[in-house]
Design a protein around this motif. Structure first.
Motif, PDB file in Angstrom:
ATOM      1  N   ASP A   1       0.717  -0.826   0.118  1.00 44.47           N
ATOM      2  CA  ASP A   1       0.043  -0.092  -0.138  1.00 44.47           C
ATOM      3  C   ASP A   1       0.680   1.025  -0.184  1.00 44.47           C
ATOM      4  O   ASP A   1       1.790   1.554  -0.526  1.00 44.47           O
ATOM      5  N   TYR A   2       0.178   2.412   0.185  1.00 48.70           N
ATOM      6  CA  TYR A   2       1.565   3.438   0.682  1.00 48.70           C
ATOM      7  C   TYR A   2       2.075   3.560   1.776  1.00 48.70           C
ATOM      8  O   TYR A   2       3.292   4.682   0.946  1.00 48.70           O
ATOM      9  N   GLU A   3       2.778   2.704   2.493  1.00 49.83           N
ATOM     10  CA  GLU A   3       2.800   3.030   3.330  1.00 49.83           C
ATOM     11  C   GLU A   3       3.852   1.622   3.681  1.00 49.83           C
ATOM     12  O   GLU A   3       4.776   1.456   4.903  1.00 49.83           O
ATOM     13  N   ARG A   4       3.493   1.154   2.991  1.00 44.95           N
ATOM     14  CA  ARG A   4       4.304  -0.450   3.796  1.00 44.95           C
ATOM     15  C   ARG A   4       4.740  -1.420   1.874  1.00 44.95           C
ATOM     16  O   ARG A   4       4.340  -0.819   1.537  1.00 44.95           O
ATOM     17  N   VAL A   5       5.711  -1.990   2.657  1.00 48.42           N
ATOM     18  CA  VAL A   5       5.879  -3.279   1.592  1.00 48.42           C
ATOM     19  C   VAL A   5       6.075  -4.744   2.107  1.00 48.42           C
ATOM     20  O   VAL A   5       6.691  -4.520   3.504  1.00 48.42           O
ATOM     21  N   THR A   6       5.733  -5.636   1.376  1.00 46.53           N
ATOM     22  CA  THR A   6       6.343  -6.480   1.559  1.00 46.53           C
ATOM     23  C   THR A   6       6.474  -7.648   0.530  1.00 46.53           C
ATOM     24  O   THR A   6       6.400  -7.644  -0.710  1.00 46.53           O
ATOM     25  N   TYR A   7       7.594  -8.589   0.463  1.00 50.68           N
ATOM     26  CA  TYR A   7       8.417  -9.596   0.423  1.00 50.68           C
ATOM     27  C   TYR A   7       8.110 -10.919   0.900  1.00 50.68           C
ATOM     28  O   TYR A   7       8.465 -11.214   1.817  1.00 50.68           O
ATOM     29  N   ASP A   8       8.140 -11.919  -0.224  1.00 50.12           N
ATOM     30  CA  ASP A   8       7.738 -13.075  -0.331  1.00 50.12           C
ATOM     31  C   ASP A   8       9.281 -13.993  -0.659  1.00 50.12           C
ATOM     32  O   ASP A   8       9.539 -13.839  -1.880  1.00 50.12           O
ATOM     33  N   TYR A   9       9.708 -15.034   0.215  1.00 51.55           N
ATOM     34  CA  TYR A   9      10.770 -15.967  -0.351  1.00 51.55           C
ATOM     35  C   TYR A   9       9.794 -17.195   0.158  1.00 51.55           C
ATOM     36  O   TYR A   9       9.976 -18.156   1.213  1.00 51.55           O
ATOM     37  N   LYS A  10       9.910 -18.067  -1.567  1.00 44.47           N
ATOM     38  CA  LYS A  10       9.027 -19.877  -1.438  1.00 44.47           C
ATOM     39  C   LYS A  10      10.452 -20.483  -1.198  1.00 44.47           C
ATOM     40  O   LYS A  10      10.894 -20.672  -1.609  1.00 44.47           O
ATOM     41  N   ILE A  11       9.830 -21.181  -0.460  1.00 47.84           N
ATOM     42  CA  ILE A  11      10.492 -22.529  -0.419  1.00 47.84           C
ATOM     43  C   ILE A  11       9.656 -23.400   0.277  1.00 47.84           C
ATOM     44  O   ILE A  11       8.479 -23.848   0.728  1.00 47.84           O
ATOM     45  N   GLY A  12       9.940 -24.538  -0.691  1.00 44.75           N
ATOM     46  CA  GLY A  12       9.299 -25.573  -0.977  1.00 44.75           C
ATOM     47  C   GLY A  12       9.248 -26.666   0.059  1.00 44.75           C
ATOM     48  O   GLY A  12      10.315 -26.966   0.862  1.00 44.75           O
ATOM     49  N   SER A  13       8.784 -27.985  -0.334  1.00 41.72           N
ATOM     50  CA  SER A  13       8.358 -28.504   1.339  1.00 41.72           C
ATOM     51  C   SER A  13       7.969 -29.782   0.000  1.00 41.72           C
ATOM     52  O   SER A  13       7.612 -30.440  -0.512  1.00 41.72           O
ATOM     53  N   PRO A  14       8.878 -31.444   0.522  1.00 43.64           N
ATOM     54  CA  PRO A  14       8.702 -32.396   0.497  1.00 43.64           C
ATOM     55  C   PRO A  14       7.125 -33.245   0.828  1.00 43.64           C
ATOM     56  O   PRO A  14       6.539 -34.041   0.132  1.00 43.64           O
ATOM     57  N   GLU A  15       6.637 -31.849   1.847  1.00 47.25           N
ATOM     58  CA  GLU A  15       4.784 -32.809   2.182  1.00 47.25           C
ATOM     59  C   GLU A  15       3.975 -32.256   0.936  1.00 47.25           C
ATOM     60  O   GLU A  15       4.093 -31.618   0.781  1.00 47.25           O
ATOM     61  N   LYS A  16       2.991 -33.059   1.388  1.00 50.06           N
ATOM     62  CA  LYS A  16       1.742 -32.997   0.383  1.00 50.06           C
ATOM     63  C   LYS A  16       1.878 -31.095   0.317  1.00 50.06           C
ATOM     64  O   LYS A  16       1.042 -31.453   1.671  1.00 50.06           O
ATOM     65  N   ASN A  17       1.374 -30.475  -0.911  1.00 50.01           N
ATOM     66  CA  ASN A  17       0.261 -29.277  -0.238  1.00 50.01           C
ATOM     67  C   ASN A  17       1.048 -28.239   1.041  1.00 50.01           C
ATOM     68  O   ASN A  17       0.215 -27.034   1.282  1.00 50.01           O
ATOM     69  N   ILE A  18       2.382 -28.413   1.440  1.00 52.20           N
ATOM     70  CA  ILE A  18       2.504 -27.656   1.941  1.00 52.20           C
ATOM     71  C   ILE A  18       4.034 -26.674   1.819  1.00 52.20           C
ATOM     72  O   ILE A  18       4.838 -27.348   1.402  1.00 52.20           O
ATOM     73  N   THR A  19       3.870 -25.754   1.827  1.00 51.59           N
ATOM     74  CA  THR A  19       4.718 -24.514   1.117  1.00 51.59           C
ATOM     75  C   THR A  19       5.124 -23.667   2.344  1.00 51.59           C
ATOM     76  O   THR A  19       3.880 -23.488   3.462  1.00 51.59           O
ATOM     77  N   TYR A  20       6.878 -23.075   2.284  1.00 50.66           N
ATOM     78  CA  TYR A  20       7.006 -22.358   3.574  1.00 50.66           C
ATOM     79  C   TYR A  20       6.959 -21.432   2.855  1.00 50.66           C
ATOM     80  O   TYR A  20       7.346 -21.117   1.847  1.00 50.66           O
ATOM     81  N   TYR A  21       7.454 -19.655   3.365  1.00 46.98           N
ATOM     82  CA  TYR A  21       7.804 -18.693   2.756  1.00 46.98           C
ATOM     83  C   TYR A  21       8.001 -17.829   3.647  1.00 46.98           C
ATOM     84  O   TYR A  21       7.597 -18.183   5.073  1.00 46.98           O
ATOM     85  N   VAL A  22       9.282 -17.183   4.061  1.00 49.99           N
ATOM     86  CA  VAL A  22      10.297 -16.302   3.979  1.00 49.99           C
ATOM     87  C   VAL A  22       9.208 -14.703   4.151  1.00 49.99           C
ATOM     88  O   VAL A  22       9.128 -14.876   2.966  1.00 49.99           O
ATOM     89  N   ARG A  23       8.673 -13.880   5.199  1.00 49.39           N
ATOM     90  CA  ARG A  23       8.435 -12.658   4.581  1.00 49.39           C
ATOM     91  C   ARG A  23       8.461 -11.908   5.044  1.00 49.39           C
ATOM     92  O   ARG A  23       9.233 -11.824   6.179  1.00 49.39           O
ATOM     93  N   VAL A  24       9.164 -10.623   4.445  1.00 50.00           N
ATOM     94  CA  VAL A  24      10.542  -9.500   4.719  1.00 50.00           C
ATOM     95  C   VAL A  24       9.296  -8.590   4.659  1.00 50.00           C
ATOM     96  O   VAL A  24       8.810  -8.596   3.104  1.00 50.00           O
ATOM     97  N   GLN A  25       9.157  -7.873   5.905  1.00 51.34           N
ATOM     98  CA  GLN A  25       8.504  -6.270   5.747  1.00 51.34           C
ATOM     99  C   GLN A  25       9.013  -5.207   5.839  1.00 51.34           C
ATOM    100  O   GLN A  25      10.043  -5.192   6.936  1.00 51.34           O
ATOM    101  N   GLY A  26       8.308  -3.958   4.828  1.00 47.69           N
ATOM    102  CA  GLY A  26       8.802  -2.733   5.956  1.00 47.69           C
ATOM    103  C   GLY A  26       7.575  -1.499   5.812  1.00 47.69           C
ATOM    104  O   GLY A  26       6.857  -1.661   5.068  1.00 47.69           O
ATOM    105  N   TYR A  27       7.667  -0.395   6.445  1.00 46.94           N
ATOM    106  CA  TYR A  27       7.262   0.359   6.729  1.00 46.94           C
ATOM    107  C   TYR A  27       7.721   1.778   5.733  1.00 46.94           C
ATOM    108  O   TYR A  27       9.455   2.370   6.306  1.00 46.94           O
ATOM    109  N   ALA A  28       7.334   2.349   5.217  1.00 44.26           N
ATOM    110  CA  ALA A  28       7.689   3.613   4.885  1.00 44.26           C
ATOM    111  C   ALA A  28       8.115   5.364   5.917  1.00 44.26           C
ATOM    112  O   ALA A  28       6.645   5.553   6.606  1.00 44.26           O
ATOM    113  N   ILE A  29       8.792   5.141   6.133  1.00 46.89           N
ATOM    114  CA  ILE A  29       9.160   6.841   7.405  1.00 46.89           C
ATOM    115  C   ILE A  29       9.236   8.332   5.981  1.00 46.89           C
ATOM    116  O   ILE A  29       9.573   8.769   6.763  1.00 46.89           O
TER     117      ILE A  29
END
Length: 123
Positions: free
Chosen positions: A34-62
């Motif tokens: 949005d106008y004040e925040r940003v979000t980045y995701d990194y997808k990490i696959g998994s051998p588990e069925k229908n499971i995916t992991y994500y690393v989320r990095v966020q920041g806000y505008a100063i």
């Protein structure tokens, strides 16, 4: 789950440099900005069925405006989440993340934090 102590929390960086660094590291900017925040995701696959992991990095505008591309961001504590198809991502500690997964996610963020430090803004 919060990934504490990765060194990214509190770093300050201009939007264009942040976007370049995050893309280079394999993070994708989420459409939920949005106008004040940003979000980045990194997808990490998994051998588990229908499971995916994500690393989320966020920041806000100063300073500036995200939409105009001239924002300066202060980075927040990153998150590790588990996606359950088709329901969404859960970030709670009760998700039972393995030590290996947590180490992998922390190392990814630590490396990215190092790159951000090289372009950090003085506030």
């Amino acid at each position: 789950m919060k990934l504490e102590g990765t060194g990214i929390e509190g770093l300050v960086i201009k939007q264009k440099a942040l976007h370049h660094i995050m893309n280079k590291a394999g993070f994708i900017r989420g459409g939920q900005w949005d106008y004040e925040r940003v979000t980045y995701d990194y997808k990490i696959g998994s051998p588990e069925k229908n499971i995916t992991y994500y690393v989320r990095v966020q920041g806000y505008a100063i300073e500036g405006d995200v939409d105009s591309g001239n924002a300066v961001f202060k980075m927040l504590t990153p998150l590790l989440g588990r996606h359950y198809y088709p329901h969404g991502v859960e970030y709670g500690e009760q998700e039972g993340f393995s030590e290996d997964l947590m180490d992998r996610a922390a190392k990814l963020v630590e490396k990215t934090a190092g790159d951000i430090k090289n372009h950090q803004e003085v506030v």
